[in-house]
Design an enzyme around this catalytic site. Structure first.
Site, PDB file in Angstrom:
ATOM      1  N   CYS A   1       0.783  -1.515  -0.364  1.00 36.61           N
ATOM      2  CA  CYS A   1      -0.218  -0.109   0.167  1.00 36.61           C
ATOM      3  C   CYS A   1       0.486   1.055  -0.550  1.00 36.61           C
ATOM      4  CB  CYS A   1      -1.087   0.232   1.331  1.00 36.61           C
ATOM      5  SG  CYS A   1       0.378   0.210   2.781  1.00 36.61           S
ATOM      6  N   ASN A   2       2.232   1.012   0.320  1.00 36.27           N
ATOM      7  CA  ASN A   2       2.735   2.289   0.100  1.00 36.27           C
ATOM      8  C   ASN A   2       3.889   2.516  -0.735  1.00 36.27           C
ATOM      9  OD1 ASN A   2       1.697   3.900   2.763  1.00 36.27           O
ATOM     10  ND2 ASN A   2       3.445   1.855   4.338  1.00 36.27           N
TER      11      ASN A   2
ATOM     12  N   GLN B   1       5.458  -9.151   2.227  1.00 33.18           N
ATOM     13  CA  GLN B   1       5.281  -8.507   1.368  1.00 33.18           C
ATOM     14  C   GLN B   1       6.287  -8.935   0.227  1.00 33.18           C
ATOM     15  OE1 GLN B   1       4.048  -4.899   2.373  1.00 33.18           O
ATOM     16  NE2 GLN B   1       1.098  -5.388   2.513  1.00 33.18           N
TER      17      GLN B   1
ATOM     18  N   GLU C   1     -14.149   4.583  15.059  1.00 32.61           N
ATOM     19  CA  GLU C   1     -12.474   3.841  14.976  1.00 32.61           C
ATOM     20  C   GLU C   1     -11.569   3.239  15.657  1.00 32.61           C
ATOM     21  OE1 GLU C   1     -11.809   1.659  11.892  1.00 32.61           O
ATOM     22  OE2 GLU C   1     -13.984   3.017  12.110  1.00 32.61           O
TER      23      GLU C   1
END
Lengths: 424, 274
Positions: free
Chosen positions: A49-50, A119, A191
């Site tokens: 994601c980064n 990942q 949240e």
């Protein structure tokens, strides 16, 4: 050194761009053969994601990475929004340095993030399955995994919570030994509260209770996280059986007073009660913290833990940079050894050492006048054995491309055990 | 053999210091080298100290309880042995730095002042005395360890309450473990002290001519026993938890130290053999 990296990451592009260029593992597997066939000898595509980064050994000189990023953008149908300025390109030893920094977590958005390593391993494994890695990428990524392992074991880069929800769960584990025997109550559906409940659940929490003004939202949460819903106005009645309270309600007044807590403590036999008050304004009267065995922490205290841990992690960065620098040196040495001349020299030295050892061991069996002859004879045998491989090795460098030569040299080095450092 | 005794007296404080230093370095800086040196150093120190006590008992033909300095060394030895057992059993090594401070201090004082007592009362050569004394000192060692865990509990309790998340928060085990360790040590200590008192009360009046129920040490020990009895009752019957019970444990320990040192030094009685 013919290794390069072209990519976007959290330093070069905002999330709106990064998400457009995010590749799933199946997309990576589709993309890799195309990239290899068009431009590269070897290629690995890492996408999280980064960051989305292509590590490669190029076939022809690419002055910039334009064709590559255009191909990636085209595949994701985002040519309009993605531009050259979002990408950064590194070459040679800088590429290795960058990958080692990524693997060790010091280049992550959250310093010391551990997710990146799994990942990267997944991406590397996909490249191996697609047969797009070779000697350089294999060595580069295995060294990066080795750096990551050293960073985890030799420093404290991954220690301590660096998010409020994780810090709250960690704090609960500092009070209670076994969370599976504990009950937590989540008041409100904010949240951070939800994330805290999730972290507690992942630490094997015994029972989760939820209370919300809108019962339906609590039920939705229970369906997601497990547990039981209680009525918002029956919270006090449940508290004697609750060990952890997570409160994140929007309320103008305290929903739990110090007096309430004192009464609850009497009913629960003064057993420890951990209260996480994430509400702003605060949901629980702060003076309840003076009651024995009540541990009340608000958002500031949790922020304090996060800041403290981030500071500790930052202090680990120089140690990791030192590890990276050591491994870079080893990598560079290994890379240089893939030249023909040092390999021939090492091969000669190795055979000569074997010859000398054997001659010394058995020379006393021969008469003194024969010994010189034995020396000459064994030298001739070694030279003759080595002659053909040496000639082929030298000729190979003129007949084959640079990368093919390196692969041949690497095979020879491996067969004759010339590399002392190997990474599994 | 006398040389060996002198050697141990010289080396033991240094060995304790080195052990504490290594435990401290591992605790405060998280040094990996110190972490791996902990267990070998602890085992060396504990074995040498146990060997010293055994050799001393054999050479001088009496248990090392004839002076306050022999007693201090014996307590240090029992603490280190009990702690070694706990560490091997639980695998938790974070509390060693704090617990080993006590045997270091006791052994240091003992090594500086200890000397051989020439005239040994015949009572000290009795084997029943060995049982009485060993249960008493193991009991004291257990309550000392209980107090250290209590102290660590109070430190961590304070740090969590006041949102101080430093090295104590980071490295110590959680509050419940510390409370459980302290409680287990207290139960051991209480049972052993009970045995020591019962054996003493039955056997000593017959063995000693000058036995008196007004002996200050007897008073002291029974007072300690009562404090622990109250503490255990408070936990089991009233349900006291956490901070209060830990404070009580430390109070019992302070009284035990008072009984062992001050009463031994400044008050007479049949418990004094020098």
């Amino acid at each position: 050194m013919n290794i390069h990296c072209l990519g976007i990451n959290h330093r070069t592009a905002p999330i709106e761009i990064r998400e457009k260029l995010w590749f799933s593992i199946s997309e990576i597997q589709t993309m890799l053969p195309t990239l290899r066939d068009k431009y590269f000898h070897e290629v690995v595509l890492v996408s999280t994601c980064n960051r989305t980064e292509v590590y490669y050994v190029q076939r022809h000189e690419l002055t910039n990475g334009k064709p590559v990023w255009r191909l990636l953008a085209k595949h994701k149908q985002s040519e309009e929004t993605v531009g050259e300025h979002h990408f950064c390109l590194t070459s040679g030893i800088e590429t290795a340095q960058h990958l080692f920094a990524v693997a060790s977590g010091i280049d992550s958005m959250v310093l010391g993030d551990v997710q990146i390593l799994s990942q990267m391993k997944e991406a590397f494994s996909a490249a191996q399955d697609s047969h797009t890695t070779g000697i350089l990428m294999n060595r580069l990524f295995n060294t990066a995994f080795h750096v990551a392992k050293r960073a985890r074991t030799e420093t404290e880069i991954g220690e301590g919570a660096v998010s409020i929800s994780y810090a709250a769960a960690e704090l609960a584990s500092k009070i209670f030994e076994d969370l599976s025997k504990r009950t937590a109550l989540l008041i409100g559906a904010g949240e951070t509260g939800k994330l805290t409940a999730k972290h507690l659940a992942s630490r094997n929490l015994g029972t989760m209770l939820m209370a919300n003004r809108t019962r339906q939202r609590a039920e939705e949460l229970v369906a997601h996280l497990g547990g039981r819903v209680i009525d918002f106005d029956k919270i006090l009645a449940e508290l004697p059986h609750v060990d952890i309270i997570i409160s994140s309600v929007e309320a103008n007044a305290h929903i739990l007073s110090a007096h309430d807590i004192r009464q609850v403590m009497k009913l629960r036999g003064n057993k420890p009660l951990f209260i996480i008050d994430i509400g702003v304004p605060r949901n629980v009267d702060p003076s309840a913290n003076i009651i024995d065995n009540v541990f009340l922490h608000d958002i500031d205290a949790l922020n304090h833990i996060v800041d403290h841990n981030l500071t500790s992690r930052r202090a680990q960065v120089p140690k990791i940079e030192k590890i990276i620098s050591e491994e870079l040196q080893h990598f560079q040495l290994w890379y240089d050894s893939l030249e023909v001349t040092p390999t021939i020299q090492q091969l000669r030295d190795q055979f000569e050492a074997i010859r000398q050892a054997e001659v010394e061991k058995h020379l006393h069996h021969f008469a003194t006048d024969k010994r010189e002859e034995i020396e000459m004879l064994t030298k001739r045998i070694v030279n003759k054995i080595l002659h053909a491989p040496m000639v082929n090795l030298k000729n190979g460098t003129t007949e084959h491309t640079d990368e093919e030569s390196r692969t041949r040299i690497s095979v020879i080095r491996h067969i004759f055990g010339l590399d002392k450092r190997t990474h599994q | 053999m006398h040389f060996l005794i002198g050697f141990c007296e010289l080396v033991l404080p240094f060995l304790y210091f080195a052990t504490i230093w290594v435990y401290g370095k591992a605790f405060f800086s998280g040094s990996k080298g110190a972490e791996s040196a902990k267990a070998p150093l602890l085992l060396t120190t504990a074995s040498l100290h146990a060997g010293y006590v055994i050799i001393r008992t054999i050479v001088f033909s009496h248990p090392p309880i004839t002076s306050v300095f022999e007693i201090l060394s014996l307590i240090a030895c029992t603490i280190v042995l009990v702690y070694t057992y706990i560490e091997l059993r639980t695998g938790n090594t974070a509390t060693g730095y704090f617990i080993l401070m006590l045997p270091f201090f006791f052994q240091l004082v003992s090594s500086i002042f200890i000397k051989e007592v020439r005239e040994i009362p015949p009572i000290l050569r009795s084997s029943l005395l060995g049982f009485h004394v060993s249960s008493a000192f193991l009991g004291y060692a257990a309550i000392t360890i209980s107090a250290v865990y209590g102290f660590l509990y109070l430190m961590l309790y304070h740090d969590i309450k006041s949102s101080q998340f430093g090295v104590i928060y980071k490295r110590l085990p959680n509050l419940e473990i510390l409370e459980r360790m302290s409680f287990t040590a207290t139960v051991f200590g209480f049972v052993l002290l009970t045995i020591a008192i019962v054996v003493g009360l039955i056997w000593l009046p017959r063995a000693l001519e000058n036995f008196s129920y007004a002996d200050p040490k007897l008073f002291g020990t029974i007072a300690i026993w009562l404090i622990y009895a109250i503490g255990l009752m408070a936990k089991k019957v009233i349900g006291w938890q956490g901070k209060r019970i830990m404070v009580l444990s430390m109070f019992g320990f302070a009284l035990a130290m008072f009984s062992i040192t001050i009463i031994n030094m400044f008050f007479g009685g049949f418990h004094k053999f020098y």
